[in-house]
Scaffold this active site. Structure first.
Site, PDB file in Angstrom:
ATOM      1  N   GLY A 149       6.248   0.645   9.219  1.00  0.00           N
ATOM      2  CA  GLY A 149       7.330  -0.821   9.122  1.00  0.00           C
ATOM      3  C   GLY A 149       9.042  -0.607   8.140  1.00  0.00           C
TER       4      GLY A 149
ATOM      5  N   LYS B  58       8.870 -17.018  -0.079  1.00  0.00           N
ATOM      6  CA  LYS B  58       9.643 -17.607   1.041  1.00  0.00           C
ATOM      7  C   LYS B  58       8.813 -18.748   2.154  1.00  0.00           C
ATOM      8  CE  LYS B  58       9.465 -12.351   3.229  1.00  0.00           C
ATOM      9  NZ  LYS B  58       8.873 -11.740   3.957  1.00  0.00           N
TER      10      LYS B  58
ATOM     11  N   THR C  19      11.462 -12.857  -1.551  1.00  0.00           N
ATOM     12  CA  THR C  19      10.873 -12.282  -0.441  1.00  0.00           C
ATOM     13  C   THR C  19       9.504 -12.642  -1.418  1.00  0.00           C
ATOM     14  OG1 THR C  19       9.709  -9.847  -0.835  1.00  0.00           O
ATOM     15  CG2 THR C  19      11.141 -10.507  -2.706  1.00  0.00           C
TER      16      THR C  19
HETATM   17  P1  NDP Z   1      -0.560 -12.175   4.096  1.00  0.00           P
HETATM   18  O1  NDP Z   1      -1.490 -12.334   2.426  1.00  0.00           O
HETATM   19  O2  NDP Z   1      -0.348 -13.298   4.342  1.00  0.00           O
HETATM   20  O3  NDP Z   1      -1.984 -12.018   4.940  1.00  0.00           O
HETATM   21  C1  NDP Z   1      -3.206 -11.034   4.691  1.00  0.00           C
HETATM   22  C2  NDP Z   1      -3.768 -11.076   5.639  1.00  0.00           C
HETATM   23  O4  NDP Z   1      -4.200  -9.609   5.413  1.00  0.00           O
HETATM   24  C3  NDP Z   1      -4.034 -11.883   6.913  1.00  0.00           C
HETATM   25  O5  NDP Z   1      -4.836 -11.755   7.677  1.00  0.00           O
HETATM   26  C4  NDP Z   1      -6.116 -10.960   5.954  1.00  0.00           C
HETATM   27  O6  NDP Z   1      -6.422 -11.621   6.419  1.00  0.00           O
HETATM   28  C5  NDP Z   1      -5.556  -9.668   6.520  1.00  0.00           C
HETATM   29  N1  NDP Z   1      -6.486  -8.945   5.501  1.00  0.00           N
HETATM   30  C6  NDP Z   1      -6.149  -8.401   4.095  1.00  0.00           C
HETATM   31  N2  NDP Z   1      -6.979  -7.654   3.374  1.00  0.00           N
HETATM   32  C7  NDP Z   1      -7.918  -7.275   5.186  1.00  0.00           C
HETATM   33  C8  NDP Z   1      -8.748  -6.722   4.535  1.00  0.00           C
HETATM   34  N3  NDP Z   1      -8.948  -5.351   4.107  1.00  0.00           N
HETATM   35  N4  NDP Z   1      -9.178  -6.054   6.248  1.00  0.00           N
HETATM   36  C9  NDP Z   1      -9.249  -6.747   7.091  1.00  0.00           C
HETATM   37  N5  NDP Z   1      -7.517  -7.858   7.473  1.00  0.00           N
HETATM   38  C10 NDP Z   1      -7.429  -8.479   5.770  1.00  0.00           C
HETATM   39  O7  NDP Z   1       0.534 -11.320   3.666  1.00  0.00           O
HETATM   40  P2  NDP Z   1       1.386 -11.096   4.858  1.00  0.00           P
HETATM   41  O8  NDP Z   1       1.616 -11.370   6.438  1.00  0.00           O
HETATM   42  O9  NDP Z   1       2.857 -11.776   3.840  1.00  0.00           O
HETATM   43  O10 NDP Z   1       1.518  -9.156   4.774  1.00  0.00           O
HETATM   44  C11 NDP Z   1       0.466  -8.157   5.652  1.00  0.00           C
HETATM   45  C12 NDP Z   1       1.132  -7.290   5.466  1.00  0.00           C
HETATM   46  O11 NDP Z   1       2.639  -7.107   6.217  1.00  0.00           O
HETATM   47  C13 NDP Z   1       1.544  -6.661   4.249  1.00  0.00           C
HETATM   48  O12 NDP Z   1       1.368  -4.776   4.521  1.00  0.00           O
HETATM   49  C14 NDP Z   1       3.407  -6.429   4.132  1.00  0.00           C
HETATM   50  O13 NDP Z   1       3.830  -5.673   3.229  1.00  0.00           O
HETATM   51  C15 NDP Z   1       3.777  -6.480   5.585  1.00  0.00           C
HETATM   52  N6  NDP Z   1       4.943  -7.047   5.671  1.00  0.00           N
HETATM   53  C16 NDP Z   1       6.051  -5.856   6.129  1.00  0.00           C
HETATM   54  C17 NDP Z   1       7.601  -6.162   5.964  1.00  0.00           C
HETATM   55  C18 NDP Z   1       8.498  -5.269   6.674  1.00  0.00           C
HETATM   56  O14 NDP Z   1       9.746  -5.753   6.638  1.00  0.00           O
HETATM   57  N7  NDP Z   1       7.727  -3.825   6.651  1.00  0.00           N
HETATM   58  C19 NDP Z   1       7.917  -7.808   6.047  1.00  0.00           C
HETATM   59  C20 NDP Z   1       6.243  -8.263   5.430  1.00  0.00           C
HETATM   60  C21 NDP Z   1       5.910  -7.891   5.608  1.00  0.00           C
HETATM   61  P3  NDP Z   1      -7.464 -13.148   5.760  1.00  0.00           P
HETATM   62  O15 NDP Z   1      -6.897 -14.140   6.551  1.00  0.00           O
HETATM   63  O16 NDP Z   1      -8.779 -12.830   6.258  1.00  0.00           O
HETATM   64  O17 NDP Z   1      -7.907 -12.850   4.417  1.00  0.00           O
END
Ligand code: NDP
Length: 276
Positions: free
Chosen positions: A239, A66, A62
């Site tokens: 999720g 990854k 995690t």
């Molecule tokens: P990343 O850090 O890789 O990506 C974050 C994303 O969120 C980016 O696209 C970012 O945009 C966007 N973002 C962050 N803050 C804001 C905001 N205030 N307004 C708009 N967009 C925003 O994170 P992950 O992809 O790893 O994780 C994303 C979510 O998925 C998390 O909440 C995580 O907990 C959840 N998750 C759940 C899993 C499950 O098994 N249920 C498994 C994996 C993840 P930008 O590109 O502009 O920065």
């Protein structure tokens, strides 16, 4: 000897993976031990090498490892290759360490369990980070009519749409460009919910029977789930089922047995409610 499994992460204390896999093992009569291990940010490779050298059979990986796990794997499944990230490592009988990514299929299986139809649907994904990269291939394999990726940093949405465009109709949009569009399914794959934030969604993007899914989960509905409720979503989920679903798929990769997810989701939901 009991087969050894573990989850590597940093932080790791919060991980529910040991509880989930112990339940799967008990349910299916498998003799295995599953531990959680805090790994220093620059020590993933050393710790993973040690784990497998000592006879370990499989790892979950995690945040923030990854991508390290992707490089560490000696062989990759197609979905891991597409995702560019690995959350499951498996020692195979031939001694080759396989890297897989089960996050996306975990979400798709959860949507199946929830009776959400994906084929022919118009799907909006918010966010373009690691989690969204992981869900795109399994989602497109369900033959939706269209997948739109909207992200704060538009270039990242464009990059993802280009990377997956051979698998279906995937387009990138800014949040402003969503005005006038309607979707059957909206998936919040941003981490905005972590800070009680909501991506800037237009008010009327939901079809009458729309389903809304937040990749995040917790003891309370997320801001996005509350938004979905206020905007007339027919079905709303978080999720937690994805978390259990990705674990179930990892268990299948390791043990070739598909565990029952529903009792485990119910147990975790109860634990979350008790924490309120
Ligand atoms: P990343 O850090 O890789 O990506 C974050 C994303 O969120 C980016 O696209 C970012 O945009 C966007 N973002 C962050 N803050 C804001 C905001 N205030 N307004 C708009 N967009 C925003 O994170 P992950 O992809 O790893 O994780 C994303 C979510 O998925 C998390 O909440 C995580 O907990 C959840 N998750 C759940 C899993 C499950 O098994 N249920 C498994 C994996 C993840 P930008 O590109 O502009 O920065």
């Amino acid at each position: 000897m009991t087969d050894q499994y573990a989850v590597f992460g940093n932080p790791i204390n919060h991980s529910k993976s040991p509880t989930i896999h112990r339940q799967f093992a008990e349910q299916s009569g498998q003799n295995l031990h599953y531990a959680k291990q805090l790994v220093a940010v620059d020590e993933f490779v050393k710790c993973a090498q040690d784990f497998f050298a000592q006879g370990g059979k499989g790892l979950n990986v995690t945040v923030p490892f990854k991508i390290d796990a992707f490089s560490f794997a000696q062989q990759l499944t197609q979905r891991a290759q597409r995702a560019g990230a690995v959350n499951t490592l498996a020692m195979q009988n031939d001694g080759v360490i396989l890297g897989d990514n089960t996050d996306g299929i975990g979400m798709v299986h959860d949507m199946h369990n929830l009776d959400w139809e994906l084929e022919g649907k118009r799907i909006l994904i918010l966010g373009a980070g690691g989690a969204v990269r992981g869900i795109l291939q399994p989602l497109l394999a369900e033959h939706p009519e269209l997948v739109v990726i909207a992200n704060r940093t538009f270039s990242k949405a464009e990059e993802l749409a280009a990377h997956f465009h051979d698998l279906g109709d995937v387009r990138a949009k800014t949040f402003e460009q969503l005005h006038g569009d309607k979707f059957d399914i909206v998936i919040n794959g941003t981490s905005a919910s972590l800070s009680n934030d909501l991506p800037p969604l237009p008010d009327n993007v939901l079809n009458q029977t729309a389903c809304c899914y937040d990749l995040m989960y917790g003891s309370e509905p997320t801001v996005f789930m509350k938004w979905a409720q206020q905007h007339g979503a027919a079905k709303i989920a978080d999720g937690l089922g994805m978390l259990v679903g990705q674990a179930a798929e990892a268990f299948y990769v390791w043990r070739h047995i598909r565990p029952e997810v529903v009792p485990v989701i119910t147990m975790l939901r109860r634990q979350l409610a008790e924490k309120k």
